[in-house]
Design a protein around this motif. Structure first.
Motif, PDB file in Angstrom:
ATOM      1  N   MET A   1      59.455 -29.487  10.116  1.00  0.00           N
ATOM      2  CA  MET A   1      59.196 -28.559   9.010  1.00  0.00           C
ATOM      3  C   MET A   1      59.365 -29.271   7.674  1.00  0.00           C
ATOM      4  O   MET A   1      58.581 -29.085   6.752  1.00  0.00           O
ATOM      5  CB  MET A   1      60.184 -27.380   9.067  1.00  0.00           C
ATOM      6  CG  MET A   1      60.170 -26.618  10.352  1.00  0.00           C
ATOM      7  SD  MET A   1      58.649 -25.786  10.648  1.00  0.00           S
ATOM      8  CE  MET A   1      58.851 -24.363   9.669  1.00  0.00           C
TER       9      MET A   1
ATOM     10  N   PHE B   1      56.225 -31.860   7.472  1.00  0.00           N
ATOM     11  CA  PHE B   1      54.811 -31.485   7.585  1.00  0.00           C
ATOM     12  C   PHE B   1      54.495 -30.007   7.341  1.00  0.00           C
ATOM     13  O   PHE B   1      53.378 -29.597   7.625  1.00  0.00           O
ATOM     14  CB  PHE B   1      54.296 -31.842   8.995  1.00  0.00           C
ATOM     15  CG  PHE B   1      54.517 -33.265   9.371  1.00  0.00           C
ATOM     16  CD1 PHE B   1      53.934 -34.281   8.634  1.00  0.00           C
ATOM     17  CD2 PHE B   1      55.305 -33.599  10.446  1.00  0.00           C
ATOM     18  CE1 PHE B   1      54.144 -35.590   8.982  1.00  0.00           C
ATOM     19  CE2 PHE B   1      55.517 -34.912  10.797  1.00  0.00           C
ATOM     20  CZ  PHE B   1      54.925 -35.915  10.052  1.00  0.00           C
ATOM     21  N   SER B   2      55.461 -29.210   6.892  1.00  0.00           N
ATOM     22  CA  SER B   2      55.132 -27.796   6.771  1.00  0.00           C
ATOM     23  C   SER B   2      55.598 -27.210   5.444  1.00  0.00           C
ATOM     24  O   SER B   2      56.633 -27.619   4.909  1.00  0.00           O
ATOM     25  CB  SER B   2      55.773 -27.024   7.920  1.00  0.00           C
ATOM     26  OG  SER B   2      55.423 -25.680   7.824  1.00  0.00           O
ATOM     27  N   SER B   3      54.815 -26.246   4.948  1.00  0.00           N
ATOM     28  CA  SER B   3      55.229 -25.546   3.730  1.00  0.00           C
ATOM     29  C   SER B   3      55.914 -24.218   4.098  1.00  0.00           C
ATOM     30  O   SER B   3      56.296 -23.455   3.237  1.00  0.00           O
ATOM     31  CB  SER B   3      54.010 -25.285   2.847  1.00  0.00           C
ATOM     32  OG  SER B   3      53.049 -24.569   3.594  1.00  0.00           O
ATOM     33  N   PHE B   4      56.069 -23.993   5.379  1.00  0.00           N
ATOM     34  CA  PHE B   4      56.717 -22.770   5.861  1.00  0.00           C
ATOM     35  C   PHE B   4      58.203 -22.813   5.513  1.00  0.00           C
ATOM     36  O   PHE B   4      58.900 -23.750   5.886  1.00  0.00           O
ATOM     37  CB  PHE B   4      56.507 -22.688   7.383  1.00  0.00           C
ATOM     38  CG  PHE B   4      57.241 -21.549   8.037  1.00  0.00           C
ATOM     39  CD1 PHE B   4      57.040 -20.251   7.619  1.00  0.00           C
ATOM     40  CD2 PHE B   4      58.123 -21.789   9.086  1.00  0.00           C
ATOM     41  CE1 PHE B   4      57.710 -19.198   8.236  1.00  0.00           C
ATOM     42  CE2 PHE B   4      58.790 -20.749   9.703  1.00  0.00           C
ATOM     43  CZ  PHE B   4      58.576 -19.443   9.272  1.00  0.00           C
ATOM     44  N   GLU B   5      58.648 -21.775   4.788  1.00  0.00           N
ATOM     45  CA  GLU B   5      60.055 -21.775   4.362  1.00  0.00           C
ATOM     46  C   GLU B   5      60.970 -21.294   5.477  1.00  0.00           C
ATOM     47  O   GLU B   5      61.938 -21.940   5.823  1.00  0.00           O
ATOM     48  CB  GLU B   5      60.242 -20.887   3.139  1.00  0.00           C
ATOM     49  CG  GLU B   5      59.951 -21.610   1.835  1.00  0.00           C
ATOM     50  CD  GLU B   5      60.293 -20.726   0.654  1.00  0.00           C
ATOM     51  OE1 GLU B   5      61.489 -20.480   0.434  1.00  0.00           O
ATOM     52  OE2 GLU B   5      59.351 -20.288  -0.019  1.00  0.00           O
TER      53      GLU B   5
ATOM     54  N   ASP C   1      60.626 -13.606   4.615  1.00  0.00           N
ATOM     55  CA  ASP C   1      59.713 -13.081   5.642  1.00  0.00           C
ATOM     56  C   ASP C   1      60.240 -11.908   6.462  1.00  0.00           C
ATOM     57  O   ASP C   1      59.513 -11.399   7.323  1.00  0.00           O
ATOM     58  CB  ASP C   1      59.276 -14.207   6.615  1.00  0.00           C
ATOM     59  CG  ASP C   1      58.520 -15.307   5.909  1.00  0.00           C
ATOM     60  OD1 ASP C   1      57.738 -14.976   5.003  1.00  0.00           O
ATOM     61  OD2 ASP C   1      58.727 -16.480   6.257  1.00  0.00           O
TER      62      ASP C   1
ATOM     63  N   ILE D   1      61.243 -17.555  15.547  1.00  0.00           N
ATOM     64  CA  ILE D   1      60.366 -18.408  14.734  1.00  0.00           C
ATOM     65  C   ILE D   1      60.821 -18.372  13.276  1.00  0.00           C
ATOM     66  O   ILE D   1      60.834 -19.401  12.594  1.00  0.00           O
ATOM     67  CB  ILE D   1      58.892 -17.886  14.826  1.00  0.00           C
ATOM     68  CG1 ILE D   1      58.352 -18.027  16.240  1.00  0.00           C
ATOM     69  CG2 ILE D   1      57.982 -18.552  13.798  1.00  0.00           C
ATOM     70  CD1 ILE D   1      58.137 -19.435  16.701  1.00  0.00           C
ATOM     71  N   LEU D   2      61.229 -17.163  12.832  1.00  0.00           N
ATOM     72  CA  LEU D   2      61.626 -17.015  11.423  1.00  0.00           C
ATOM     73  C   LEU D   2      62.973 -17.693  11.137  1.00  0.00           C
ATOM     74  O   LEU D   2      63.345 -17.888   9.986  1.00  0.00           O
ATOM     75  CB  LEU D   2      61.683 -15.539  11.049  1.00  0.00           C
ATOM     76  CG  LEU D   2      60.362 -14.774  11.244  1.00  0.00           C
ATOM     77  CD1 LEU D   2      60.543 -13.311  10.923  1.00  0.00           C
ATOM     78  CD2 LEU D   2      59.259 -15.354  10.371  1.00  0.00           C
TER      79      LEU D   2
END
Lengths: 182, 384
Positions: A18, A21-25, A56, A163-164
């Motif tokens: 994460m 490679f990810s912009s998911f907070e 989220d 997941i969150l």
């Protein structure tokens, strides 16, 4: 032991992935140190769950489907399990009235509010009451918070809410000498 | 990291481009997801719906169902988006890790036969011709290894033949030299015995007159034979040097004593120097070089011996003004059995060289025919 190690490795891989490679907070939940006290032959354990619902979760709570949050409590004397208990906190939202209902296992009152911030604040603490025996002596107490898969019946969809939390189960542990408690 | 060739570079380039492409694709994907996520956050229905006044129970139930559906859909899409972003980033991370591991393994495997070949070549260079490579791997590598194995087998055969030929040559040379050197003293002994036999037949009472001379000759030749045996023995058993502090000036003066009556030996020796040398070896080296100088000089000839210190070294020069050595022979004078003298085994200077090497001493020679020779020893000084 193998399960604990593999879950730690998985959490490490996910966190690193994460980060790179990810912009998911998502959320990075953690449990504070466990506080303990006794009263009338019961052991009270309390603490805080930090950074667990800030991102989220508002739309998830507002979905109208009951959202469970589990706390798994283990008491071990050496390698022997002396107590294993699961506590459940549930958030349910009524879209018609716009009111959230927060029920926490072990607490008699159900909490109602129309503010998601208050829901998060209410969910971010726990207080468990368990019977104990002084003869257990020194016990290792471990509390782990977890989310589960939630079924959305109208959509026929099952979603894993972990997941969150980026598949990371926050945990805290402490050692208590039950002989010293009065 | 092993040295990698063109093939490995191509694979490396391919992997880097592939991973770079995946990272780029992931970034585009993440940006698109962010946009969907932002749009989703701005979608609100509940508040507006609650504000609408509904007149019938049926309408209320429909509105409630719509709100539930909308909220549930939003929640599901939200979780699905998070799931998708998490899974893609974890997959990308795993692909990079696995690709890197595969890349390292492939490069390692590609370079393995080359490393084997390099190692085998080094062994060949060190004289181990028995090395053979397993003929595995890619077809061209198998071919290369096969050629290498054929070459090493041929080299091994040639080496074996050469060793046999060399041994045979050494034995032939040695037999020839030994036969010649033993025959030399035997001839005068035989002549003396013949003369004594003749005298015994013709004039027996005069035999005692011949005896002193005959005994002297026989004794001399027996000494020569003993010296010959000693020379061979000395050459064969050069032991590991027992290095110690040797005062070279003192030793040289002792050695020179027995020669100084017949030759003009000029000494210029620094007395306070010490060298690291096996004492016995030092005696043998100086004696042999001096003997060589004497053999090359006329009786009463001049020989200069100079000993001096130079930085941490001690230098010894032994110079004669005798017949000298021809320049073409100089490279061979330290070979065993090489000799231009009528007497001698050709082992003296060979022994000198062997002892100098054993004691880590540098030996140099300068010589001109009819002008003389100069042998120089450069020895490590001993500092207590």
């Amino acid at each position: 032991m193998f399960e604990a190690l593999s879950s730690k490795i998985l959490a490490g891989v996910v966190s690193l992935s994460m980060l790179l490679f990810s912009s998911f907070e998502g959320n990075d939940p953690s449990l504070s140190a466990i506080n303990h006290s006794t009263s009338s032959g019961y052991l009270y354990l309390s603490g805080q769950l930090h950074s667990a619902f800030e991102n989220d979760f508002a739309p998830i709570f507002a979905s109208g489907v009951p959202i469970p949050i589990y706390y798994n409590l283990n008491l071990k004397k050496g390698s022997r399990m002396v107590m294993q208990k699961r506590f459940l906190h549930v958030v349910t939202f009524d879209p018609v009235t716009g009111v959230y209902e927060v029920s926490k296992e072990g607490e008699p009152e159900v909490f109602y509010t129309d503010s998601v911030e208050q829901v998060i604040r209410k969910l971010s603490s726990y207080r468990f009451k368990i019977p104990y025996q002084s003869s257990w002596g020194i016990v290792k107490v471990r509390i782990e918070a977890a989310l589960t898969k939630v079924r959305f019946p109208d959509m026929d969809q099952e979603m894993d809410l972990m997941i969150l939390w980026k598949l990371k189960k926050p945990s805290a542990q402490t050692q208590i000498d039950l002989r010293e408690l009065k | 990291m092993p040295k990698i060739g063109m093939r490995a570079w191509i694979i490396l380039f391919f992997v880097i481009v592939s991973i770079g492409g995946l990272i780029l694709m992931n970034n585009v994907f993440q940006i698109k997801h962010d946009k969907i996520h932002d749009a989703l956050e701005n979608m609100e229905l509940s508040e507006q719906f609650r504000e609408i006044r509904l007149f019938s129970k049926e309408d209320s139930l429909k509105a409630e169902a719509m709100m539930r559906d909308f909220n549930a859909t939003k929640a599901v899409v939200n979780v699905a988006l998070g799931d998708s972003r998490l899974v893609t980033s974890v997959l990308l991370f795993c692909i990079i890790i696995v690709s890197s591991i595969i890349l390292v393994v492939v490069i390692w495997r590609i370079s393995k036969p080359l490393r084997e070949l390099k190692h085998a070549t080094e062994q060949i260079r060190q004289g181990n011709f028995s090395v053979h490579l397993p003929e595995t791997g890619l077809p061209e590598m198998r071919e290369l290894k096969n050629s290498f194995n054929v070459m090493s087998r041929e080299l091994e055969t040639i080496q074996t033949r050469l060793l046999v030929a060399e041994k045979e040559m050494i034995w032939k040379d040695l037999s020839r030299i030994l036969a010649h050197e033993i025959k030399n003293p035997l001839t005068p002994i035989q002549l003396v015995i013949q003369r004594l036999e003749e005298r015994l037949e013709s004039n027996p009472e005069k035999v005692p007159d011949l005896l002193p001379e005959s005994i002297s000759i026989i004794s001399q030749e027996i000494d020569n034979l003993r010296l010959l045996a000693q020379d061979f023995s000395n050459y064969a058993k050069v032991n590991q040097p027992n290095t110690e502090a040797v005062n070279p000036a003192l030793s040289i003066r002792e050695i020179v004593k027995s020669y100084s009556q017949d030759y003009q030996i000029n000494l210029d020796l620094a007395d306070d120097l010490q060298v690291k040398f096996d004492k016995t070896h030092f005696y043998q080296v100086v004696t042999n070089i001096l003997q060589n100088a004497i053999d090359a000089s006329e009786l009463g000839g001049k020989i200069d011996i100079r000993l001096y210190g130079e930085r941490s070294y001690v230098v010894l020069c032994i110079k004669d003004y005798g017949s000298g050595i021809e320049s073409k022979d100089i490279p061979r004078i330290f070979e065993p059995y090489f000799s231009k003298k009528s007497k001698g085994t050709g082992l003296g200077l060979a022994l000198v060289k062997k002892l100098c090497d054993a004691n880590a001493v540098i030996l140099r020679v300068k010589s001109k025919p009819n002008e003389g020779s100069e042998f120089t020893l450069i020895m490590e000084g001993y500092h207590a």
